[in-house]
Design a protein around this motif. Sequence first.
Motif, mmCIF file in Angstrom:
data_model
loop_
_atom_site.group_PDB
_atom_site.id
_atom_site.type_symbol
_atom_site.label_atom_id
_atom_site.label_comp_id
_atom_site.label_asym_id
_atom_site.label_seq_id
_atom_site.Cartn_x
_atom_site.Cartn_y
_atom_site.Cartn_z
ATOM 1 N N PHE A 42 0.831 -1.207 0.000
ATOM 2 C CA PHE A 42 0.000 0.000 0.000
ATOM 3 C C PHE A 42 0.865 1.257 0.000
ATOM 4 N N GLY A 43 1.972 1.205 0.767
ATOM 5 C CA GLY A 43 2.863 2.351 0.816
ATOM 6 C C GLY A 43 3.501 2.637 -0.539
ATOM 7 N N GLN A 44 3.881 1.582 -1.251
ATOM 8 C CA GLN A 44 4.468 1.766 -2.578
ATOM 9 C C GLN A 44 3.462 2.361 -3.551
ATOM 10 N N LEU A 45 2.230 1.879 -3.478
ATOM 11 C CA LEU A 45 1.196 2.399 -4.381
ATOM 12 C C LEU A 45 0.927 3.883 -4.120
ATOM 13 N N MET A 46 0.914 4.276 -2.825
ATOM 14 C CA MET A 46 0.667 5.682 -2.518
ATOM 15 C C MET A 46 1.829 6.561 -2.953
ATOM 16 N N ARG A 47 3.062 6.041 -2.832
ATOM 17 C CA ARG A 47 4.220 6.818 -3.265
ATOM 18 C C ARG A 47 4.252 6.986 -4.782
ATOM 19 N N GLN A 48 3.682 6.027 -5.494
ATOM 20 C CA GLN A 48 3.642 6.105 -6.951
ATOM 21 C C GLN A 48 2.435 6.885 -7.465
ATOM 22 N N ASP A 49 1.482 7.140 -6.592
ATOM 23 C CA ASP A 49 0.266 7.862 -7.002
ATOM 24 C C ASP A 49 0.618 9.328 -7.257
ATOM 25 N N PRO A 50 0.371 9.820 -8.454
ATOM 26 C CA PRO A 50 0.737 11.223 -8.746
ATOM 27 C C PRO A 50 -0.121 12.246 -8.010
ATOM 28 N N SER A 51 -1.224 11.823 -7.422
ATOM 29 C CA SER A 51 -2.109 12.778 -6.747
ATOM 30 C C SER A 51 -1.701 13.048 -5.305
ATOM 31 N N THR A 52 -0.687 12.321 -4.799
ATOM 32 C CA THR A 52 -0.253 12.516 -3.417
ATOM 33 C C THR A 52 0.958 13.433 -3.366
#
Length: 411
Positions: A42-52
Amino acid sequence: MDVNQAKQEHLLALKVMRLTKPTLFTNLPATCEDRDLPGDLFGQLMRQDPSTIKGAETLMLGEMLTLPQNFGNIFLGETFSSYISVHNDSSQVVKDILVKADLQTSSQRLNLSASNSAVAELKPECCIDDVIHHEVKEIGTHILVCAVSYTTQQGEKLYFRKFFKFQVLKPLDVKTKFYNAETDEVFLEAQIQNITTSPMFMEKVSLEPSMMYNVTELNTVTQVDKGESTFGKMSYLQPMDTRQYLYCLKPKPEYAEKAGIIKGVTVIGKLDIVWKTNLGERGRLQTSQLQRMAPGYGDIRLSLDLIPDTVNLEEPFDIICKITNCSERTMDLVLEMCNTSSIHWCGISGRQLGKLSPGAFLSLPLTVLSSVQGLQSISGLRLTDTFLKRTYEYDDIAQVCVVCPFTSNEC
């Protein structure tokens, strides 16, 4: 909601869209502990999310903007903006195109079209664009009526309309309270509540007084060299929060001595409120004329212009009474001074004060002493109008602190 009035197919297509500013995109973070089955997925996905925001992925903050997905809310005092586009979907040239936009409210119909002149011709795949703006000044149901008329190549005149219905909501709840001072001053407390679902930045809340008053705002704290708002530097009003504003109104010098006029003044002024929401969207409201209950002075008003704060026990002190004729007739006054258990008047009772015309006043110096310590009320004055044989008694005119000069006991 839109409804086509004409059932036949037309050569032109009408589209109407509301223009609103975008909103900040908020991301809902999904987290778990390292020992759980997903691990750091989940942490990797959030770090890759351009909206964060990098380094703050777990916070509901974003740097991206989201375009409006629906019509949204419109509040009283805001500006309604709409984009109107008429497109020629046919393969022939259309002539004499007239686009008209009206806004129908519960009380009036407004023409919002930028131009009322017809366009000579519109070629295939071309369009006519217009942007309309209107400051919303009524709550309730509003209907935007867009009408299009044109002429075909065969000379046939066609016409169709579309209706767009929306509700205008109330953004603020404003309540007022009036306090009449012993003088002609009037204090106004305005309670303003944000009844929307988003915070507001209160840019200005001011009172525009009526022609007979000057106003002083009591919403700042005086510092060494400047005044600071009592609400702090960031003047935000959260949803359902309430804030109190205080104002003091004093009669203008040319009206201050006209007691009969000031007595009957009920119109105080109106509040001017300006706020901003979201990305700087501006809204403004002006209340109707605020009215108070006229103070009941009676025919004669007696007040004190001068009285000491503290006096010594059993020592005479001077006061200055102001007697004002608030009636519409001339009076012939006689002053009587009646002693009470604690207040004793010095001088002759039954003094003739003479005639006092309507709206006029006189200043009367008097001497009094107190035989009791503590906070004492100045009472025992009586005025008699010899013309009508009418008597007016005045108790609790003012209060004074009486101390003994030989002890340290005070009020």
